[in-house]
Design a protein around this motif. Structure first.
Motif, PDB file in Angstrom:
ATOM      1  N   GLU A  30     -36.084 -26.724 -16.771  1.00  0.00           N
ATOM      2  CA  GLU A  30     -36.982 -26.018 -16.025  1.00  0.00           C
ATOM      3  C   GLU A  30     -37.068 -24.487 -16.589  1.00  0.00           C
ATOM      4  O   GLU A  30     -38.357 -24.075 -16.604  1.00  0.00           O
ATOM      5  CB  GLU A  30     -36.431 -25.803 -14.777  1.00  0.00           C
ATOM      6  N   TYR A  61     -44.753 -22.114 -20.623  1.00  0.00           N
ATOM      7  CA  TYR A  61     -46.002 -21.772 -19.605  1.00  0.00           C
ATOM      8  C   TYR A  61     -46.404 -20.246 -19.579  1.00  0.00           C
ATOM      9  O   TYR A  61     -47.364 -19.878 -19.748  1.00  0.00           O
ATOM     10  CB  TYR A  61     -45.605 -22.453 -18.034  1.00  0.00           C
ATOM     11  N   SER A  62     -45.254 -19.449 -19.072  1.00  0.00           N
ATOM     12  CA  SER A  62     -45.555 -17.846 -18.876  1.00  0.00           C
ATOM     13  C   SER A  62     -45.963 -17.355 -20.179  1.00  0.00           C
ATOM     14  O   SER A  62     -46.681 -16.626 -20.151  1.00  0.00           O
ATOM     15  CB  SER A  62     -43.998 -17.468 -18.274  1.00  0.00           C
ATOM     16  N   TRP A  65     -40.780 -23.196 -17.860  1.00  0.00           N
ATOM     17  CA  TRP A  65     -41.203 -21.680 -17.469  1.00  0.00           C
ATOM     18  C   TRP A  65     -41.586 -20.775 -18.655  1.00  0.00           C
ATOM     19  O   TRP A  65     -42.582 -20.229 -18.382  1.00  0.00           O
ATOM     20  CB  TRP A  65     -40.287 -21.273 -16.336  1.00  0.00           C
TER      21      TRP A  65
END
Length: 171
Positions: A14, A21-22, A18
């Motif tokens: 996760e 993506y971020s 994240w």
């Protein structure tokens, strides 16, 4: 016991998802913003406003509706419309049925600016986004985005935008 500062609420997967993506989203939007400013001398937030007005009935929209559609705080929208009005790209008009209300209408000059900005924006999207994803990845991204959008719009909070630097003329 986990060390201070560790990410105990997220799995390694996760956290990796994240972070990727971020970081990708921040870099993509920064690149698109820089190129749009360079090629069309217009920040993305102003492009969005002009686009909503151009696509609206009679190329106009009530200011309160424009704030809602663009998820802008009313004070930020008023400032942006003032900047666009000073550039000659938008004109404010009083509402006949409500003396307190006001419409924003995109001008012919604003439409010309919008066409240039949309062309620059589309070129940037193709170069930095679409050309790097397969049709399958695009479909997956659409499904993920629609799922997140449905959740976030169902639990929407009042608009709060980050500060937007610059004017429509790039200064």
């Amino acid at each position: 016991m986990p060390a201070m500062g560790s990410h105990t609420d997220l799995s390694d997967t996760e956290l990796a998802v994240w972070r990727a993506y971020s970081s990708a989203a921040r870099l993509l939007f920064a690149r698109l913003d820089r190129e749009l400013q360079r090629d069309a001398r217009l920040p993305r937030s102003y492009l969005d406003l002009l686009g909503v007005l151009a696509d609206g009935p009679a190329r106009a929209m009530r200011m309160s509706d424009l704030a809602e559609v663009t998820m802008s705080a009313p004070s930020r929208l008023t400032h942006a419309v003032s900047q666009l009005e000073a550039a000659g790209w938008v004109r404010r008009e009083r509402c006949n049925d409500d003396r307190r209300g006001c419409y924003a209408r995109i001008t012919d000059e604003g439409m010309d600016v919008l066409r240039t900005a949309r062309a620059a924006g589309c070129a940037g999207l193709r170069t930095h986004f679409f050309e790097h994803l397969s049709p399958e990845q695009l479909q997956q991204l659409r499904e993920v985005s629609e799922t997140l959008l449905a959740h976030l719009t169902a639990s929407a909070e009042p608009a709060c935008e980050p500060a937007e630097a610059g004017s429509p003329q790039g200064g």
